[in-house]
Structure formats: structure tokens, C-alpha cells
Design an enzyme around this catalytic site. Sequence first.
Site, PDB file in Angstrom:
ATOM      1  N   TRP A 147      20.621 -17.555 -30.698  1.00 25.23           N
ATOM      2  CA  TRP A 147      19.577 -18.063 -31.603  1.00 25.23           C
ATOM      3  C   TRP A 147      20.139 -18.028 -33.029  1.00 25.23           C
ATOM      4  O   TRP A 147      20.645 -16.986 -33.450  1.00 25.23           O
ATOM      5  CB  TRP A 147      18.329 -17.180 -31.478  1.00 25.23           C
ATOM      6  CG  TRP A 147      17.154 -17.616 -32.279  1.00 25.23           C
ATOM      7  CD1 TRP A 147      16.680 -18.900 -32.416  1.00 25.23           C
ATOM      8  CD2 TRP A 147      16.285 -16.790 -33.063  1.00 25.23           C
ATOM      9  NE1 TRP A 147      15.568 -18.910 -33.212  1.00 25.23           N
ATOM     10  CE2 TRP A 147      15.300 -17.628 -33.628  1.00 25.23           C
ATOM     11  CE3 TRP A 147      16.230 -15.417 -33.330  1.00 25.23           C
ATOM     12  CZ2 TRP A 147      14.281 -17.147 -34.445  1.00 25.23           C
ATOM     13  CZ3 TRP A 147      15.212 -14.941 -34.139  1.00 25.23           C
ATOM     14  CH2 TRP A 147      14.254 -15.796 -34.691  1.00 25.23           C
ATOM     15  N   ASP A 228      17.007  -8.710 -27.173  1.00 25.11           N
ATOM     16  CA  ASP A 228      15.954  -9.527 -27.755  1.00 25.11           C
ATOM     17  C   ASP A 228      15.112 -10.102 -26.619  1.00 25.11           C
ATOM     18  O   ASP A 228      15.600 -10.893 -25.814  1.00 25.11           O
ATOM     19  CB  ASP A 228      16.597 -10.656 -28.595  1.00 25.11           C
ATOM     20  CG  ASP A 228      15.560 -11.446 -29.368  1.00 25.11           C
ATOM     21  OD1 ASP A 228      14.369 -11.086 -29.308  1.00 25.11           O
ATOM     22  OD2 ASP A 228      15.937 -12.428 -30.046  1.00 25.11           O
ATOM     23  N   ALA A 230      11.987 -12.170 -26.077  1.00 26.10           N
ATOM     24  CA  ALA A 230      11.000 -13.006 -26.780  1.00 26.10           C
ATOM     25  C   ALA A 230      10.238 -13.933 -25.845  1.00 26.10           C
ATOM     26  O   ALA A 230       9.342 -14.650 -26.294  1.00 26.10           O
ATOM     27  CB  ALA A 230      11.699 -13.825 -27.861  1.00 26.10           C
ATOM     28  N   LYS A 263       5.376 -16.084 -27.890  1.00 21.84           N
ATOM     29  CA  LYS A 263       5.433 -17.140 -26.858  1.00 21.84           C
ATOM     30  C   LYS A 263       4.566 -16.774 -25.656  1.00 21.84           C
ATOM     31  O   LYS A 263       3.809 -17.598 -25.172  1.00 21.84           O
ATOM     32  CB  LYS A 263       6.870 -17.363 -26.371  1.00 21.84           C
ATOM     33  CG  LYS A 263       7.933 -17.251 -27.431  1.00 21.84           C
ATOM     34  CD  LYS A 263       8.028 -18.491 -28.286  1.00 21.84           C
ATOM     35  CE  LYS A 263       8.999 -18.223 -29.423  1.00 21.84           C
ATOM     36  NZ  LYS A 263       9.512 -19.379 -30.080  1.00 21.84           N
TER      37      LYS A 263
HETATM   38  C1  LMR Z   1      12.875 -21.397 -31.578  1.00 25.35           C
HETATM   39  O1  LMR Z   1      14.028 -20.986 -31.407  1.00 25.35           O
HETATM   40  O2  LMR Z   1      12.553 -22.587 -31.474  1.00 25.35           O
HETATM   41  C2  LMR Z   1      11.781 -20.414 -31.922  1.00 25.35           C
HETATM   42  O3  LMR Z   1      12.208 -19.118 -31.695  1.00 25.35           O
HETATM   43  C3  LMR Z   1      11.219 -20.641 -33.265  1.00 25.35           C
HETATM   44  C4  LMR Z   1      12.080 -20.143 -34.370  1.00 25.35           C
HETATM   45  O4  LMR Z   1      11.551 -19.422 -35.219  1.00 25.35           O
HETATM   46  O5  LMR Z   1      13.255 -20.487 -34.461  1.00 25.35           O
END
Ligand code: LMR
Length: 407
Positions: A147, A228, A230, A263
Amino acid sequence: MTAYAENITERPSHSEKKSVFSNLKSQPADALLELIALCREDTRENKIDVGVGVFCDDQGHTPVMRAVKAAEIQLIHEQNTKSYLGSAGDIEFFRRLIPVVFGNDFKDHERLSGLQTPGGTGALRLAFDLIHAGNPNADIHYGNPTWVNHLQIIANTGLNSISHPFYNREKRQIDFDAVLDDLKQVKRGDVILLHGCCHNPTGCDFTFDQWKALSEVISQKGLLPVIDLAYQGLGDGLEEDVAGLRWLSQQVDEMIVTYSCDKNFGLYRERTGAIFVLSQNAESRKIVQSNLIASTRTHWSMPPDHGAAAVRIILENEALYDSWLTELNAMQQRISGNRQSLAKADSYFAPLLQQKGMFSILPLSPEQIKKLRIENAIYMAPSGRINVAGLTPTTIDPFVKAIQKVI
Ligand code: LMR
């Protein structure tokens, strides 16, 4: 003339004044936030948003979950004060999340510290602050890609991050041998950042056997895992998605879990999360907790209450819990259904069947991604990441056709 007035007369003119802001450098826009804005501005009716990771129903709408709505109504009726809760936030929310993450038979409460945070991002910030305070020389190892915000948060805390191979772009799956080989080389006491489930951006999760193999290296090398989590419940199911994490938690003395309810409770804008830290013993638990509180105090002082209070009400009430779990399972089913529809439509999408959760990466070039946006109003992240949950029965067909046209 008073001293005060003299000072005013002697003030330098605007042109000579050295401004704090004039020293600032313009920051690059976050690619995902930019994409949200671009998509919002696009007025084409046929636009397809597979950019940001939000769940959508068959109508392309991101609903408030039924249990959340009911909990919010209850909250409004019952809440009789808005007075401060403290830096740890809603303690009962945190306490009730423990069995969700670690299982009903979790016994290590005396080693577990943690608190409520504003979303998973808040938890990540506290996690890396804590690591920096404990060992500023620790390197954070992460599988590439991860991410994008992970790297920004790590950099902001002053820690160094090092990538290792994770995703094989050609095979569109995890290169597990490369992950293990690399981990064997890292120095003792370093940190390994892992995705609990529903890997963002690839959707490629470790199998249970791979978690076991990873756990062995992690405990042998004395690495600190930061997990993590999420998207619990959106991969294979609430329990299934944390089988690897739970296994690992039993093999190591220390571990951090950063949790998001954004989420799986559909609470996105309410910014609801938590950090869990397993430390060696009750003594170090106390010290860790005091550090988490101190760090919280300087970031946001106390977390926002509403989302956590709604989650707490759901976790306290059997009927609401059942309703939440039923709806979460239906969301998970809808995502798997979309993966199956895509794979059925074209073998190009076949790897998506092995991947979990909202995301997968399509092997598209920046030019192809741009073309899809300009010609077909299809919005996806610059990496080719798509939010599978953003597709609906109406948009799957035009989406597949548009992809077929560019590949
Ligand atoms: C994403 O990766 O789309 C989500 O986790 C939103 C974000 O804050 O990046």
C-alpha cells in the site's frame, strides 16, 4: 510613541520579510486521492470506478451496513454526554475486538497492550512511532508492492524501509521463495511488515503453510512482525482470514497488529481502527502502553468516538453481531462472485480467482490505463490495481470489453 507602536513602524516590508511558507516545497499529490478527485469530476454516466478501495453493492453504491445503522440509532438515543474518553478511546471497543482478531481462546492478555486509533492509518503511525522510539536503526522490510501510504508513513517517522520481491508480475502470484530467501538475510531485530489478508494492492495472500514457514524464519531471526489487518472478513471469511496471523502470534514474543474497521464495518469516513501490541511480559506491556498513549497525545490527543462506539455496540449485542456477520459474508460473496464473472468472461482475468479481497493488479501499461480512463471513463490506480468490489452486474461487461480492446 509606545514601544508597541515603535515595533509596528519598524516591521520589515512584505518584500523583505522572510516567510516560513516560502521555504516549503510543493508535495506531489497522493496518486489515489488524485484519482478519487478525477473520477468525481468526470460527468460521463457510464464511468466505472475501480479506483479507491470501497465496497459497492450491485447498484454501485457504498451502503451503511444494517447493523451499523441500528447501532448508530441506539447510540444517539443512549448517549448522554460527549465528554472526553481519554487517549485510549473506547476501551470496551478495543477489548471486544481482541477475540475477533486473536480468537475466543486468546490467553495472553497480560502481554497485550493497545488502544483505539483513527482508522488503520492512525494505528500504523503509532506502530512506526513506537518502533522508532525503541530502535531508530531498525529497518522495515516490506514485500514489493505494498500500500503506497505504508511507505509514506514509515518515511515520516524517520525509519528506513527496504523492499524485497513479493509479487511476480508475469505469473501474477507471490514469489514465495524470493520472500523467504530475502528474509533469511535481514539483520536480527529488524521489522517485517505483512498484510494480514486481502493484500493491497495485489490480492495475493499467503497460504496457511506459507504463514507457517514465514513464522519459523521470523521467530528464528527475532524479527518484529507488523501486521496490517484492514480487510478482515472480505477474503475467505472472518475466521479464515486471520488463521495465519493467529498462528504467527503463537510463535513470537512480540508482534504488532494495526487494525481497520473502515472496510469490514463500512465505516470509511468515521476513521475507526485499533493497534494491538504483544510484548514479552506484563512489565513491558505497561511501558509499551505508556508509549502508545504518549504518542497518541501528540498526534490527535484522543481518537474520534462515533465509529468505535457503533462497532462496540455491534460487538456487545448478539443480534447486531449476527446481522453484521451475515452482511459481511454477503459482501465477501459479492467480491468472489465478481472475480468469478471476470474469469469466466476472459482467461486474462483467471489469476483473479486465486486472489482475495477487493484488489488485484492487471498487467497494464500506464498508456493503457490512461486510454481506459480517457476513452472508457474507467478509473483504476496507476499501478493497474483494480477494486474488484467496484464492479456491478451492469459494468462488468463494458469493463471486460474495454480491457479486451486495449490488451
Ligand atoms: C485504498 O487503498 O484504496 C484504501 O485503503 C484507501 C486509502 O486510503 O488509500
